[in-house]
Design a protein around this motif. Structure first.
Motif, mmCIF file in Angstrom:
data_model
loop_
_atom_site.group_PDB
_atom_site.id
_atom_site.type_symbol
_atom_site.label_atom_id
_atom_site.label_comp_id
_atom_site.label_asym_id
_atom_site.label_seq_id
_atom_site.Cartn_x
_atom_site.Cartn_y
_atom_site.Cartn_z
ATOM 1 N N GLY A 106 0.810 -1.225 0.000
ATOM 2 C CA GLY A 106 0.000 0.000 0.000
ATOM 3 C C GLY A 106 0.837 1.267 0.000
ATOM 4 O O GLY A 106 0.341 2.339 0.317
ATOM 5 N N TRP A 107 2.121 1.143 -0.372
ATOM 6 C CA TRP A 107 2.995 2.318 -0.381
ATOM 7 C C TRP A 107 2.932 2.984 -1.756
ATOM 8 O O TRP A 107 2.945 2.325 -2.786
ATOM 9 C CB TRP A 107 4.441 1.921 -0.059
ATOM 10 N N CYS A 108 2.906 4.293 -1.708
ATOM 11 C CA CYS A 108 2.609 5.077 -2.904
ATOM 12 C C CYS A 108 3.856 5.812 -3.410
ATOM 13 O O CYS A 108 4.703 6.212 -2.598
ATOM 14 C CB CYS A 108 1.534 6.078 -2.509
ATOM 15 N N GLY A 109 3.950 6.038 -4.711
ATOM 16 C CA GLY A 109 5.041 6.843 -5.273
ATOM 17 C C GLY A 109 5.618 6.258 -6.547
ATOM 18 O O GLY A 109 6.189 6.975 -7.358
ATOM 19 N N ILE A 110 5.454 4.915 -6.718
ATOM 20 C CA ILE A 110 6.014 4.309 -7.935
ATOM 21 C C ILE A 110 4.997 3.400 -8.643
ATOM 22 O O ILE A 110 5.345 2.707 -9.591
ATOM 23 C CB ILE A 110 7.315 3.508 -7.639
ATOM 24 N N GLU A 111 3.721 3.442 -8.196
ATOM 25 C CA GLU A 111 2.716 2.531 -8.755
ATOM 26 C C GLU A 111 2.487 2.748 -10.255
ATOM 27 O O GLU A 111 2.126 1.814 -10.977
ATOM 28 C CB GLU A 111 1.394 2.628 -7.978
ATOM 29 N N ALA A 112 2.715 4.011 -10.741
ATOM 30 C CA ALA A 112 2.505 4.272 -12.170
ATOM 31 C C ALA A 112 3.703 3.830 -13.011
ATOM 32 O O ALA A 112 3.672 3.899 -14.237
ATOM 33 C CB ALA A 112 2.216 5.759 -12.398
ATOM 34 N N LEU A 113 4.768 3.362 -12.338
ATOM 35 C CA LEU A 113 5.941 2.858 -13.072
ATOM 36 C C LEU A 113 5.825 1.349 -13.313
ATOM 37 O O LEU A 113 6.798 0.700 -13.699
ATOM 38 C CB LEU A 113 7.229 3.181 -12.308
ATOM 39 N N ALA A 114 4.636 0.798 -13.089
ATOM 40 C CA ALA A 114 4.413 -0.639 -13.294
ATOM 41 C C ALA A 114 4.732 -1.041 -14.728
ATOM 42 O O ALA A 114 4.503 -0.270 -15.662
ATOM 43 C CB ALA A 114 2.952 -0.978 -12.980
ATOM 44 N N ALA A 115 5.279 -2.238 -14.857
ATOM 45 C CA ALA A 115 5.512 -2.873 -16.172
ATOM 46 C C ALA A 115 6.518 -2.146 -17.055
ATOM 47 O O ALA A 115 6.552 -2.356 -18.258
ATOM 48 C CB ALA A 115 4.193 -3.074 -16.925
ATOM 49 N N ILE A 116 7.344 -1.277 -16.455
ATOM 50 C CA ILE A 116 8.474 -0.740 -17.225
ATOM 51 C C ILE A 116 9.581 -1.788 -17.147
ATOM 52 O O ILE A 116 10.002 -2.147 -16.048
ATOM 53 C CB ILE A 116 8.993 0.591 -16.624
ATOM 54 N N GLY A 118 13.239 -3.454 -17.064
ATOM 55 C CA GLY A 118 14.564 -2.962 -16.696
ATOM 56 C C GLY A 118 14.798 -2.955 -15.202
ATOM 57 O O GLY A 118 13.935 -3.339 -14.407
ATOM 58 N N THR A 119 15.992 -2.521 -14.837
ATOM 59 C CA THR A 119 16.405 -2.550 -13.435
ATOM 60 C C THR A 119 16.260 -1.163 -12.790
ATOM 61 O O THR A 119 16.097 -0.155 -13.489
ATOM 62 C CB THR A 119 17.892 -2.948 -13.338
ATOM 63 N N VAL A 120 16.375 -1.138 -11.472
ATOM 64 C CA VAL A 120 16.300 0.120 -10.732
ATOM 65 C C VAL A 120 17.449 1.052 -11.152
ATOM 66 O O VAL A 120 17.253 2.251 -11.363
ATOM 67 C CB VAL A 120 16.328 -0.167 -9.207
ATOM 68 N N GLY A 121 18.651 0.497 -11.310
ATOM 69 C CA GLY A 121 19.797 1.324 -11.726
ATOM 70 C C GLY A 121 19.568 1.955 -13.095
ATOM 71 O O GLY A 121 19.844 3.140 -13.304
ATOM 72 N N GLY A 122 19.042 1.176 -14.020
ATOM 73 C CA GLY A 122 18.742 1.693 -15.366
ATOM 74 C C GLY A 122 17.686 2.786 -15.298
ATOM 75 O O GLY A 122 17.770 3.804 -15.990
ATOM 76 N N ALA A 123 16.699 2.578 -14.425
ATOM 77 C CA ALA A 123 15.619 3.568 -14.287
ATOM 78 C C ALA A 123 16.160 4.890 -13.743
ATOM 79 O O ALA A 123 15.733 5.967 -14.157
ATOM 80 C CB ALA A 123 14.528 3.021 -13.368
ATOM 81 N N ILE A 124 17.142 4.818 -12.840
ATOM 82 C CA ILE A 124 17.720 6.046 -12.276
ATOM 83 C C ILE A 124 18.587 6.737 -13.322
ATOM 84 O O ILE A 124 18.514 7.946 -13.515
ATOM 85 C CB ILE A 124 18.549 5.717 -11.021
ATOM 86 N N MET A 125 19.390 5.943 -14.005
ATOM 87 C CA MET A 125 20.310 6.486 -15.005
ATOM 88 C C MET A 125 19.564 7.375 -16.006
ATOM 89 O O MET A 125 20.054 8.431 -16.384
ATOM 90 C CB MET A 125 20.964 5.295 -15.701
ATOM 91 N N GLN A 126 18.368 6.943 -16.419
ATOM 92 C CA GLN A 126 17.639 7.748 -17.404
ATOM 93 C C GLN A 126 16.374 8.365 -16.810
ATOM 94 O O GLN A 126 15.483 8.774 -17.552
ATOM 95 C CB GLN A 126 17.308 6.912 -18.630
ATOM 96 N N ASN A 127 16.295 8.430 -15.491
ATOM 97 C CA ASN A 127 15.119 8.999 -14.824
ATOM 98 C C ASN A 127 13.829 8.515 -15.490
ATOM 99 O O ASN A 127 13.040 9.300 -16.027
ATOM 100 C CB ASN A 127 15.193 10.536 -14.817
ATOM 101 N N ALA A 128 13.622 7.192 -15.421
ATOM 102 C CA ALA A 128 12.445 6.583 -16.055
ATOM 103 C C ALA A 128 11.176 7.196 -15.489
ATOM 104 O O ALA A 128 11.095 7.540 -14.309
ATOM 105 C CB ALA A 128 12.454 5.076 -15.813
ATOM 106 N N GLY A 129 10.193 7.332 -16.359
ATOM 107 C CA GLY A 129 8.926 7.907 -15.919
ATOM 108 C C GLY A 129 7.795 7.380 -16.762
ATOM 109 O O GLY A 129 8.001 6.941 -17.892
ATOM 110 N N ALA A 130 6.603 7.392 -16.196
ATOM 111 C CA ALA A 130 5.412 7.013 -16.951
ATOM 112 C C ALA A 130 4.183 7.447 -16.179
ATOM 113 O O ALA A 130 4.186 7.450 -14.945
ATOM 114 C CB ALA A 130 5.361 5.503 -17.184
ATOM 115 N N TYR A 131 3.159 7.846 -16.919
ATOM 116 C CA TYR A 131 1.842 8.151 -16.349
ATOM 117 C C TYR A 131 1.926 9.093 -15.152
ATOM 118 O O TYR A 131 1.278 8.894 -14.127
ATOM 119 C CB TYR A 131 1.085 6.846 -16.027
ATOM 120 N N GLY A 132 2.776 10.121 -15.310
ATOM 121 C CA GLY A 132 2.814 11.189 -14.308
ATOM 122 C C GLY A 132 3.791 10.994 -13.165
ATOM 123 O O GLY A 132 3.955 11.896 -12.352
ATOM 124 N N GLN A 133 4.423 9.841 -13.088
ATOM 125 C CA GLN A 133 5.439 9.671 -12.039
ATOM 126 C C GLN A 133 6.804 9.498 -12.691
ATOM 127 O O GLN A 133 6.903 9.006 -13.805
ATOM 128 C CB GLN A 133 5.147 8.423 -11.180
#
Ligand code: EPU
Length: 342
Positions: A106-116, A118-133
């Motif tokens: 029930g923790w909020c902040g990354i729920e809109a990043l579902a189904a991207i 790749g890894t957490v490191g890759g997501a940080i490297m390119q500041n992954a985003g989707a659906y407003g987050q």
């Protein structure tokens, strides 16, 4: 240290193109990491860090260096308050696994990043985003190995210059540090309240159509999974790198004249940039669904290129040039490739 020789880059990347890497090594511990850098230094080899390979396209040339496969996993709760939670996550952790972990609690902040993919490191490297987050909104800092000084340090988010699909880790701009750091872990701050403010257009439209008004992380995550399944190719069966082009960032001063010149053009404020949706530009240029040199412009989302039958990287490059040229001719914008190249 688990070292392999002459590994196919195509097999390590979701676009499934590329030559061989001279060496690859699985990085499962921090000791593997320092050993791998020592190995590369002793042999005078360049290094390249690969997570899930979902945002990296292999070129046809062999990579005469060491590819480090980031397998640093683990999710640890560092502190929990009544309204928020702080996590430390291994950078090789699958982003979707982390999203599930948070959503289930029930923790909020990354729920809109579902189904991207790749890894957490890759997501940080390119500041992954989707659906407003985007990952920048929840990231407090990263633990890194600094190859310039051969030591482990912590970098706060303020030092990372995170903006649309960019950070010090992937940018070539002055003050950036491409290739200098290996991100080992991320500290994230999640919240126990629901997502706030206006929702991303297509997400809100989907919820409204279904008559859903609650904003629990699980509800948002389910909706994003449904939308993504309709639009994005399944990476288990289809070769692609997600969005192949970045959206076009424009100055606020251009927004009104673009809207007048091209009625219906999708321009949104994402984070703190104004963006023109490149998928719309490619579709308007008449390329949606087209097969160009074995690369299919997805019929569902024109920003996505699918490797159906490209023989090599040159085929992909020819398709890319045709799309860039068509959009440039019609709109004057130059599309930029999103995935890195190896
Ligand atoms: N659009 C079209 N035709 C298309 C695709 C999109 O007209 O073929 C229009 C849509 O109608 C909408 C606008 O473009 O008005 C935006 O479309 P959408 O919400 O589908 O998102 P996107 O701009 O195509 C970006 C990210 C995606 C992310 C989605 C949702 C980039 C390069 N892409 O895509 O990220 O999932 O927004 O937030 O920023 C990725 O980076 O790999 C990725 C998938």
């Amino acid at each position: 240290m688990k070292l392999s020789e002459n590994t196919s880059i195509s097999a390590l990347t979701t676009m499934r193109l590329g030559g061989n890497a001279r060496y690859t090594v699985d990085i499962e511990t921090l000791a593997d990491l320092t050993e791998a850098y020592e190995f590369a230094r002793a042999k005078n080899l360049p290094t390249y860090i690969l997570g899930g390979g979902s945002n990296v396209v292999g070129t046809d040339a062999d990579f005469n260096g060491l590819v480090m496969l980031n397998r640093l996993t683990g999710i640890e709760v560092i502190s929990e308050q009544s309204d928020e939670i702080t996590l430390c996550v291994g950078s090789g952790e699958d982003l979707d696994t982390l999203v599930d972990y948070a959503v289930q609690r029930g923790w909020c902040g990354i729920e809109a990043l579902a189904a991207i993919p790749g890894t957490v490191g890759g997501a940080i490297m390119q500041n992954a985003g989707a659906y407003g987050q985007e990952i920048a909104q929840v990231l407090l800092g990263v633990d890194v190995y600094d190859t310039a000084f051969a030591k482990f340090v912590h970098l706060p988010t303020a030092d990372l210059k995170l903006c649309y699909r960019s950070s010090i880790f992937n940018s070539m701009e002055a003050g950036s540090a491409k290739g200098r750091y290996f991100i080992t872990a991320a500290t994230l701050r999640l919240h126990k309240c629901e997502i706030q403010g206006n929702l991303y257009g297509s997400l809100q439209a989907h919820l409204s159509e279904q008559g859903i008004t609650d904003r629990q992380p699980q509800t948002i995550c389910d909706a994003v999974n449904t939308i993504r399944a309709l639009k994005l190719p399944d990476s288990r069966t289809t070769a692609s790198s997600g969005s192949f082009f970045k959206n076009i960032t424009v100055d606020e001063s251009q927004v009104e004249s673009l809207r007048q010149r091209y009625p219906g053009i999708p321009i949104y404020m994402i984070g703190n940039c104004w963006e023109v949706a490149s998928g719309w530009l490619v579709e308007q240029a008449g390329l949606k669904g087209q097969l160009l040199n074995g690369m299919r412009v997805s019929e569902k989302a024109a920003l996505i290129l699918i490797n159906e039958s490209a023989r090599n990287y040159d085929d992909l490059a020819a398709a890319r040039e045709a799309i860039v040229a068509a959009v440039k001719e019609q709109f004057g914008f130059t599309l930029e490739q999103e995935p890195e190249e190896l």
